[in-house]
Scaffold this motif. Structure first.
Motif, PDB file in Angstrom:
ATOM      1  N   PRO A 199      -6.555  -1.361   1.501  1.00 44.20           N
ATOM      2  CA  PRO A 199      -5.439  -1.868   1.509  1.00 44.20           C
ATOM      3  C   PRO A 199      -5.075  -3.459   1.576  1.00 44.20           C
TER       4      PRO A 199
ATOM      5  N   TYR B  61       0.771  -1.134   0.092  1.00 43.12           N
ATOM      6  CA  TYR B  61       0.014   0.171  -0.069  1.00 43.12           C
ATOM      7  C   TYR B  61       0.733   1.278   0.035  1.00 43.12           C
TER       8      TYR B  61
ATOM      9  N   ASN C 284     -10.329   3.129  -2.649  1.00 40.25           N
ATOM     10  CA  ASN C 284     -10.290   3.351  -1.060  1.00 40.25           C
ATOM     11  C   ASN C 284     -11.154   4.271  -0.721  1.00 40.25           C
TER      12      ASN C 284
END
Length: 792
Positions: A373, A336, A754
């Protein structure tokens, strides 16, 4: 060493054999350059014998090596010499192409089988003999019976033959050889993978019972009970029987439960079952096996089951013991943080890490945090290793409304069918023999199997991928047989004398008639068929002998659906203003299309045909939109509004709001995927069964070909593009497949973002190529990293 009557008889047979087989210099060279055998169960003297033999062959002749081995293993020198010679022949020739195998296999096998009575009483045993016969012809019942027929201990000999010549059939035969002492063979048969899942469950239920474990030497019992219980739980989880698995686990004594869930590996060691010694825990395909075998403890599966049962405290504690979990967490965090194509994470690509367990880890330990992530590390297709999280867990962490595609993808993998076989190739007769063996050796097997069938959970069945046979739509042009009158002289133009065709058009045939030239090409410009065919046929005309080409005209004919244009023909291509195409019919059976399409077949064939096509018919553009009527019909553009595809940009007058970052990401992804895979490799049709690699060609596509999309037209509103883009719905694709065998409209994959919306990933596929892109929003611009890619 005593020269027995059996040895004398063996030597007499060998000496008088009319087709005695001996190794050649080429055989010896092949063996010297080859690698040692890979043994699934390396537990007798075979591996030691082979190592010694190879070392001696590397520096000397077979006879010298055989003499030394005869002394070491207490085998008559003449017998050992022939064993070594036949071993060399079998291992050198078993995969050799162009061999007259019948000339050596039968006499070699016959001679080897006569050695069984001698070798079974030696220190070497029959393991090498079994391996050698198996190299000649795999898994033969006659070989198995010959090797165990004269054995003083039939159960032990049957086990060792099956361990040396490992196959499902030999393990079944070993069970039947002595059903009352078949525990070692049953253990191997269950683990080897030949049984159906339901049969394995029923067998393991009995193998872990007190009655079965009582037949294991007492000192070995705890280790055997733990390992067999681990395997029992594992097959229950594969079948979706998590509740039953938890019940079995909860019923175990505390010391057994602790051993079953221990993250520590085990040391392979000899154990005794039914009076037969075997190396337990040695199933590592290594000779010798490693000192410590990784644990088979179903830690992750049990942790998932505990979570689903609401026992989250136990699940959290158990999951923490999963080997490699901390490394997987560190790898996910490193991934990530990465901002490039290849993250600088030493372990990020290590498939031994339990990356898939991170989804459950997030649910148990960080349920309020952003799960993205973990998705990038575990569900993007680039880094995930075992175990695979279940659909129930994935869908709880990644609801479809917020994370499109993740739950749906997970649901494609559900419980295995109880009747599913994990190996293939066994005949129906072998399956019958297998059932007979299990009924004979496992008390109550039939009743236990029937009960399992009643209690089995429903198996998820995704939509069938089997295709139907679609009949190609007849073309609107005249078709007739070629006659003698059609055979008129024509000037075939050499390709080197012509100007190159436009990019994306592959020359099939060309011809020159004075100042006129005509060329036929094939292209995927309007027929994006991937690997199934090279596309559709086009016509190129030239008024200056082929120095310059006019704009190509589409014929509406898709290659192999049903026609294939002949590359050479005596009938001229042009007669006045009419195109004449000499063709054959080789119509693809669309039911045979798979990816990769290695088994394409035709549904009909015909030869000696001629299509006559007026040039004016191909050039006609009734509505003046720049697309010929032939092309418009092929692409459904001539249909009423509800039935025709949406042309991107045709809604120029519609009001459009501000463009969001997510919309920008989809547009950027579409631009990235316009030509993601290069040119597809086109497979041949009607490939003979023995042909593994056939003649393939590469498809051609022009740089400005239209982009064909599959999706909701509303998703592409207010989009402007420099090239034509047509958006089709599923029912429209079904209509177009009557004109082209496999129309590949590209479906823009969903992007998983995300929570802050500045990072995401998308898994894409064209059917013959695919991969995963990571998207990062940098200075209001989306930047792409390739996480992984593949091509068939």
């Amino acid at each position: 060493m005593k020269f027995s009557v059996a040895v004398a008889a063996l030597l007499a047979v060998s000496a008088t054999a009319p087709q005695s087989v001996h190794p050649t210099a080429a055989d010896l060279r092949e063996v010297r350059e080859s690698s040692p055998n890979l043994r699934t169960y390396p537990e007798d003297a075979s591996a030691d014998w082979e190592t010694d033999l190879r070392e001696r062959l590397a520096r000397g002749a077979p006879d010298v090596a055989a003499a030394a081995l005869a002394t070491r293993f207490e085998v008559d020198p003449a017998v050992m010499r022939r064993l070594v010679e036949l071993w060399i022949v079998a291992h050198a020739r078993q995969y050799a192409p162009g061999q007259d195998h019948a000339s050596w296999k039968r006499p070699a096998g016959a001679e080897l089988r006569t050695m069984a009575p001698v070798l079974s009483r030696s220190r070497l045993g029959v393991g090498v003999l079994a391996e050698t016969l198996d190299a000649i012809e795999e898994c033969q019942a006659d070989d198995f019976e010959a090797l165990v027929a004269a054995a003083p201990d039939r159960a032990a000999e049957a086990y060792h033959v099956a361990a040396a010549a490992t196959c499902n059939g030999n393990w079944v035969r070993a069970v039947l050889a002595a059903p009352d002492r078949a525990l070692p063979a049953l253990v191997r048969l269950s683990h080897y993978g030949g049984l159906s899942l339901g049969d394995s469950i029923a067998v393991y239920a009995w193998l872990t019972s007190p009655a079965a474990l009582a037949r294991v030497r007492e000192a070995n019992r705890p280790m055997v009970a733990a390992l067999l219980s681990q395997r029992y739980l594992s097959v229950l989880f594969k079948a979706g029987m998590a509740s039953r698995a938890l019940a079995v686990l909860d019923a175990m004594a505390p010391d057994l439960r602790a051993a079953v869930l221990s993250p520590k590996g085990i040391t392979a060691r000899p154990v005794v079952m039914d009076g037969v010694e075997l190396m337990f825990g040695s199933e590592a395909n290594q000779s010798p096996p490693p000192a410590v075998i990784p644990t088979e403890a179903p830690i992750y599966a049990v942790a998932e089951a505990l979570t689903e049962a609401g026992r989250t405290t136990e699940a959290r504690r158990l999951l923490q013991t999963l080997p490699g979990l901390d490394g997987a967490r560190a790898a996910a965090a490193c991934i990530y943080r990465s901002t490039g194509k290849q993250p600088a994470c030493p372990k990020s690509g290590n498939r031994d890490l339990p990356t898939g367990a991170l989804v459950l880890d997030h649910l148990l330990n960080d349920p309020e945090g952003d799960p993205y992530p973990v998705a990038e590390a575990a569900l993007s297709g680039g880094y995930v290793g075992e175990p695979s999280p279940s659909a129930a867990i994935v869908c709880r962490v990644y609801p479809a409304a917020d994370y499109p595609g993740l739950c749906k993808q997970a649901e494609l993998s559900g419980p295995n069918n109880l009747d599913e076989q994990f190996t293939s190739g066994d005949t129906a007769d072998m399956r019958v023999l297998e059932s007979k063996a299990l009924v004979a050796a496992v008390p109550g097997f039939a009743a236990a199997r029937a009960a399992l069938q009643r209690d089995a959970p429903p198996v998820h069945s995704p939509a069938s991928t089997l295709r139907a046979t679609i009949i190609a739509e007849p073309p609107p042009f005249a078709e007739r047989s070629i006659t003698a009158a059609d055979h008129t002289p024509a000037t075939a133009a050499a390709a080197v004398a012509l100007a190159p065709l436009p990019p994306g058009f592959q020359l099939v045939r060309a011809e020159q008639q004075g100042s006129r030239a005509v060329a036929i090409s094939v292209s995927q410009a309007l027929d994006p068929t991937g690997e199934v065919s090279r596309g559709g046929y086009w016509v190129h005309l030239s008024a200056d002998g082929g120095r310059h080409w006019a704009r190509p005209m589409y014929t509406g004919l898709a290659e192999r659906f049903p026609y294939v244009v002949e590359e050479r023909a005596s009938a001229p291509l042009l007669v006045d203003e009419t195109l004449q195409l000499a063709v054959s019919v080789a119509e693809i059976d669309t039911a045979s299309i798979t990816y990769p399409p290695v088994a394409l077949r035709t549904r009909r064939r015909a030869h000696g045909l001629l299509l006559t096509i007026p040039l004016i018919a191909m050039a006609r553009d009734s509505d003046g939109d720049g697309i010929s009527d032939v092309a418009a019909h092929h692409l459904l553009l001539d249909r009423p509004a509800p039935e025709r595809p949406f042309r991107v940009g045709s809604d120029a007058s519609a009001p459009c709001g501000p463009t969001t970052a997510a919309t920008m990401a989809r547009i950027a992804l579409l631009q990235r995927l316009v030509d993601p895979s290069g040119k597809a490799i086109v497979e041949p049709v009607d490939r003979p069964p023995a042909m593994i690699v056939g003649k393939v060609t590469r498809a051609s596509t022009p740089d400005d070909q239209p982009l064909f999309l599959l999706g909701n037209p509303a998703d592409f509103g207010c989009l402007r593009a420099a090239r034509p883009i047509l958006v089709y719905r599923h029912e429209q694709i079904a209509a177009i497949t009557r004109m082209t065998p496999d129309f590949h409209a590209f479906e823009l994959p969903p992007i998983v973002f995300n929570r802050t919306g500045d990072r995401g990933f998308a898994r894409w596929s064209t059917g013959w190529a695919g991969g995963t892109y990571r998207l990062r929003l940098v200075n209001r611009r989306w930047v792409f990293d390739s996480i992984n890619s593949w091509i068939t």
